[in-house]
Scaffold this motif. Structure first.
Motif, mmCIF file in Angstrom:
data_model
loop_
_atom_site.group_PDB
_atom_site.id
_atom_site.type_symbol
_atom_site.label_atom_id
_atom_site.label_comp_id
_atom_site.label_asym_id
_atom_site.label_seq_id
_atom_site.Cartn_x
_atom_site.Cartn_y
_atom_site.Cartn_z
ATOM 1 N N THR A 176 38.387 17.792 26.145
ATOM 2 C CA THR A 176 38.399 17.943 27.755
ATOM 3 C C THR A 176 39.602 17.127 28.278
ATOM 4 N N PRO A 177 40.831 17.238 28.325
ATOM 5 C CA PRO A 177 41.994 16.557 28.894
ATOM 6 C C PRO A 177 41.711 16.339 30.367
ATOM 7 N N ASP A 178 41.309 17.270 30.926
ATOM 8 C CA ASP A 178 40.920 17.210 32.504
ATOM 9 C C ASP A 178 40.041 18.186 32.912
ATOM 10 N N ALA A 179 39.538 18.026 34.067
ATOM 11 C CA ALA A 179 38.222 18.571 34.605
ATOM 12 C C ALA A 179 38.140 20.020 34.331
ATOM 13 N N SER A 180 39.644 20.876 34.465
ATOM 14 C CA SER A 180 39.471 22.103 34.414
ATOM 15 C C SER A 180 40.063 22.710 33.038
ATOM 16 N N THR A 181 40.044 21.947 32.013
ATOM 17 C CA THR A 181 40.364 22.470 30.755
ATOM 18 C C THR A 181 39.644 22.104 29.775
ATOM 19 N N VAL A 182 39.045 23.035 28.798
ATOM 20 C CA VAL A 182 38.407 22.917 27.621
ATOM 21 C C VAL A 182 39.332 23.649 26.459
ATOM 22 N N VAL A 183 39.530 22.510 25.302
ATOM 23 C CA VAL A 183 40.509 22.770 24.230
ATOM 24 C C VAL A 183 39.476 23.151 23.046
ATOM 25 N N PHE A 184 39.529 24.152 22.401
ATOM 26 C CA PHE A 184 38.729 24.474 21.218
ATOM 27 C C PHE A 184 39.591 24.409 20.025
ATOM 28 N N ASN A 185 39.123 23.242 19.141
ATOM 29 C CA ASN A 185 40.058 22.818 17.911
ATOM 30 C C ASN A 185 39.367 23.652 16.747
ATOM 31 N N LEU A 186 39.995 24.551 16.157
ATOM 32 C CA LEU A 186 39.247 25.275 15.267
ATOM 33 C C LEU A 186 39.419 24.913 13.689
ATOM 34 N N VAL A 187 38.491 25.296 12.614
ATOM 35 C CA VAL A 187 38.831 24.842 11.259
ATOM 36 C C VAL A 187 39.804 25.686 10.864
ATOM 37 N N ASP A 188 39.795 27.055 11.103
ATOM 38 C CA ASP A 188 40.572 28.070 10.587
ATOM 39 C C ASP A 188 41.076 29.240 11.796
ATOM 40 N N PRO A 189 42.079 29.702 11.739
ATOM 41 C CA PRO A 189 42.407 30.759 12.676
ATOM 42 C C PRO A 189 41.080 31.717 13.013
ATOM 43 N N TRP A 190 41.033 31.940 14.251
ATOM 44 C CA TRP A 190 39.519 32.716 14.688
ATOM 45 C C TRP A 190 39.937 33.456 15.988
ATOM 46 N N THR A 191 39.559 34.598 16.128
ATOM 47 C CA THR A 191 39.547 35.294 17.182
ATOM 48 C C THR A 191 37.960 35.519 17.709
ATOM 49 N N GLY A 192 37.063 35.210 16.901
ATOM 50 C CA GLY A 192 35.720 35.503 17.530
ATOM 51 C C GLY A 192 35.095 34.568 18.564
ATOM 52 N N ILE A 193 35.861 33.497 18.652
ATOM 53 C CA ILE A 193 35.376 32.540 19.718
ATOM 54 C C ILE A 193 35.415 33.100 21.088
ATOM 55 N N GLU A 194 36.043 34.097 21.462
ATOM 56 C CA GLU A 194 36.104 34.943 22.761
ATOM 57 C C GLU A 194 34.798 35.753 22.702
ATOM 58 N N SER A 195 34.360 36.202 21.667
ATOM 59 C CA SER A 195 32.956 37.064 21.595
ATOM 60 C C SER A 195 31.892 36.142 22.026
ATOM 61 N N LEU A 196 31.838 35.053 21.227
ATOM 62 C CA LEU A 196 30.906 33.811 21.451
ATOM 63 C C LEU A 196 30.907 33.542 22.817
ATOM 64 N N LEU A 197 31.913 33.250 23.581
ATOM 65 C CA LEU A 197 31.990 32.977 25.018
ATOM 66 C C LEU A 197 31.640 33.990 25.852
ATOM 67 N N ALA A 198 31.458 35.197 25.480
ATOM 68 C CA ALA A 198 31.197 36.233 26.286
ATOM 69 C C ALA A 198 29.535 36.623 26.020
ATOM 70 N N THR A 199 28.720 35.811 25.653
ATOM 71 C CA THR A 199 27.463 36.044 25.186
ATOM 72 C C THR A 199 26.783 34.671 25.423
ATOM 73 N N GLY A 200 25.729 34.163 24.384
ATOM 74 C CA GLY A 200 24.831 33.235 24.731
ATOM 75 C C GLY A 200 25.475 31.750 25.003
ATOM 76 N N PRO A 201 26.502 31.246 23.970
ATOM 77 C CA PRO A 201 27.021 30.036 24.080
ATOM 78 C C PRO A 201 27.579 30.009 25.602
ATOM 79 N N GLY A 202 28.594 31.371 25.851
ATOM 80 C CA GLY A 202 29.330 31.318 27.007
ATOM 81 C C GLY A 202 28.508 31.231 28.300
ATOM 82 N N MET A 203 27.060 31.157 28.069
ATOM 83 C CA MET A 203 26.197 31.002 29.514
ATOM 84 C C MET A 203 26.158 29.668 29.674
#
Length: 540
Positions: A176-203
């Motif tokens: 969280t480099p600043d109040a408006s930015t969240v950076v997700f550092n992944l283990v591998d390339p992955w597009t599915g994080i968008e799906s998770l942030l549109a469902t339960g974890p993203g609430m």
């Protein structure tokens, strides 16, 4: 109650909640079975994914009034870390309280910002940067900043939310480099994080929501809690300070009417203004009657689950193959659904953008008998027990499956239980079954997560104890695929492998309909049948 007993009770509740949406028991709720052979060329259904009866001139939004939504099942928890989030369970209801960071737009087939202002990947898809909107506040008046987002996600993982194991395995760290930015550092390339942030974890849950053991539903959504009577109704008040402007309606009343026919009648009589429907006859009737809505056809939404654990009949791949070859889903659909269903034996039917040309296992009773005879020669007694609900449509389906299996030499028995909860416990807690009704409900937005949890060795929702090293490798390949073409290539290989090893008996798909009255406008769709009502309004 002992501490260990409390832990056991919590485990049962958590598993039941997780299963209720992502792996819903299709036959326990619908009035017909949606089976099929091959790619369903004989299907009588003309349903396709997309909007139906859309209005071309909705006019200007009207302020005021209460909108009543009938969900598919009653809400039992207001904590998004305690329940699977989907259109069938809690998704639309909790989405009204918390919103989501992203929303899936089914028209563009892309994820778009909601609470977030943007979400962008690095060139290698191993780092994703989320930017928050300015001025977004929780209903307690505090700011939705990067620290709150990071804290909410950490809470979700700590509470072992239904999608937490996948999130934890994919996300190495969050900055969280600043109040408006969240950076997700992944283990591998992955597009599915968008799906998770549109469902339960993203609430995103406000930091003030959890005070010791006391949880208060405080989110950044368009509505706040007025009343919650579990299994009865949820009343929500519109927020005047919602970041996108006050909702058009004053209140949302969220209920769950038992039975699709009763839900349909309530919609027609004005008792409900919007609903989530799954029963095919009612879906078709409402569409034919001109009701607007959105049709979704999740893949693998009608299955028979086969327990592959040692000592079970399904541990022998020949038994699984014989059952699949003996069962004609098109004949089932004709018998049980007047040929109006979506039968098929493939993972992705041609209504899906993930469809491929890999051949299904097919229907071949003679080959089924041969395989069964081979298994019997090695000591198998031919007995298998099918677990299902004591309910008319479920009984009809069980009897149809029984007749086809017995015709090739099985001794197919049926065990009835009284409730969905009984089936869920037997499948996902006790793992005490040979064969049962089931569903995987792969969303069009991103099929990876549920394929992974259903098929991966040791997966959270792998109720069948299926384990196959080659399939595990393919699932890992799918997880790191970053383009649609790359995903389709791997999904075709998964289909080919599934045809060989038969992890489930695929019977077809069950369509869902997010539907609303003809005087309701502005309903937004998201992933997995979730609906948002912050822009909805009613005319007289």
């Amino acid at each position: 109650m002992s501490r260990s007993s409390r832990r056991g009770s919590r485990k049962v509740a958590a598993v039941a909640l997780a299963v209720s949406a992502g792996l819903f028991l299709a036959s326990c709720a619908d009035s017909g079975a949606d089976g099929g052979s091959g790619d369903a060329p004989e299907s009588g259904s003309a349903l396709t994914i997309g909007p139906v009866n859309a209005s071309t001139n909705e006019g200007d939004p009207v302020k005021g009034g209460t909108l009543t939504f009938s969900g598919y099942s009653a809400v039992t928890s207001l904590d998004p870390s305690k329940t699977q989030i989907a259109g069938s369970v809690a998704g639309s209801e909790l989405g009204a309280i918390y919103d989501t960071l992203l929303r899936y737009d089914p028209t563009s087939q892309k994820f778009v910002p909601k609470l977030a202002n943007s979400m962008s990947p690095s060139s290698d898809f191993k780092t994703w940067t989320l930017k928050l909107r300015d001025g977004v506040k929780f209903s307690d008046g505090t700011q939705v900043d990067s620290a709150a987002v990071s804290s909410s996600l950490a809470r979700y993982v700590t509470n072992k939310g239904p999608q937490s194991s996948l999130y934890a395995s994919k996300v190495a760290s969050v900055d969280t480099p600043d109040a408006s930015t969240v950076v997700f550092n992944l283990v591998d390339p992955w597009t599915g994080i968008e799906s998770l942030l549109a469902t339960g974890p993203g609430m995103i849950v406000a930091p003030s929501a959890q005070q010791g053991d006391q949880f208060t539903p405080i989110g950044a959504g368009a509505f706040t809690l007025e009343k919650f009577a579990p299994n009865e109704e949820l009343i929500l008040d519109a927020r005047e300070d919602y970041f996108a402007g006050a909702p058009n309606v004053d209140k949302l009343r969220m209920i769950s009417i038992v039975g699709s026919q009763a839900t349909s009648e309530s919609l027609k009589s004005g008792g409900a203004d919007a609903a989530y429907m799954r029963s095919l006859p009612n879906v078709i009737d409402l569409i034919d009657s001109g009701y607007p809505g959105y049709v979704d056809i999740p893949s693998l939404s009608y299955l028979s689950l086969l327990n592959t654990a040692p000592g079970r009949p399904g541990a022998d791949v020949r038994v699984r193959q014989a059952l699949a070859l003996a069962t004609d889903p098109v004949a089932l659909d004709n018998r049980l659904n007047e040929g109006k269903g979506l039968p098929g034996q493939v993972i992705f039917q041609d209504s899906s953008r993930w469809h491929n040309d890999e051949a299904p296992i097919g229907v071949d009773p003679a080959k089924a008998k041969q395989l069964l005879d081979e298994a019997k020669a090695d000591g198998y007694d031919g007995k298998i027990t099918y677990l299902t609900m004591q309910e008319n449509s479920a009984q009809a389906m069980a009897l149809a499956l029984q007749s086809m299996a017995n015709a090739v030499g099985f001794d197919f028995q049926i065990e009835y239980v009284n409730s969905v909860a009984d089936v869920v416990k037997r499948l996902y807690v006790d793992r005490d079954f040979d064969m049962s009704t089931g569903s995987a409900n792969l969303p069009e937005a991103d099929p990876f997560e549920r394929l992974y949890s259903n098929l991966k060795t040791g997966g959270r929702n792998n109720a069948t104890s299926f384990s196959d090293a080659q399939m595990d490798t393919l699932l890992d390949e799918l997880g790191v695929a970053t383009s649609d073409d790359a995903k389709k290539e791997v999904l075709a290989k998964i289909q080919a492998r599934a045809t060989e090893v038969v992890p489930w008996q695929i019977l077809g798909n069950t369509p869902w309909l997010g539907v609303w009255a003809k005087n309701v406008h502005g309903v937004q769709q998201s992933i997995d049948g979730i609906m948002f009502f912050d822009e909805a309004w009613k005319t007289n």
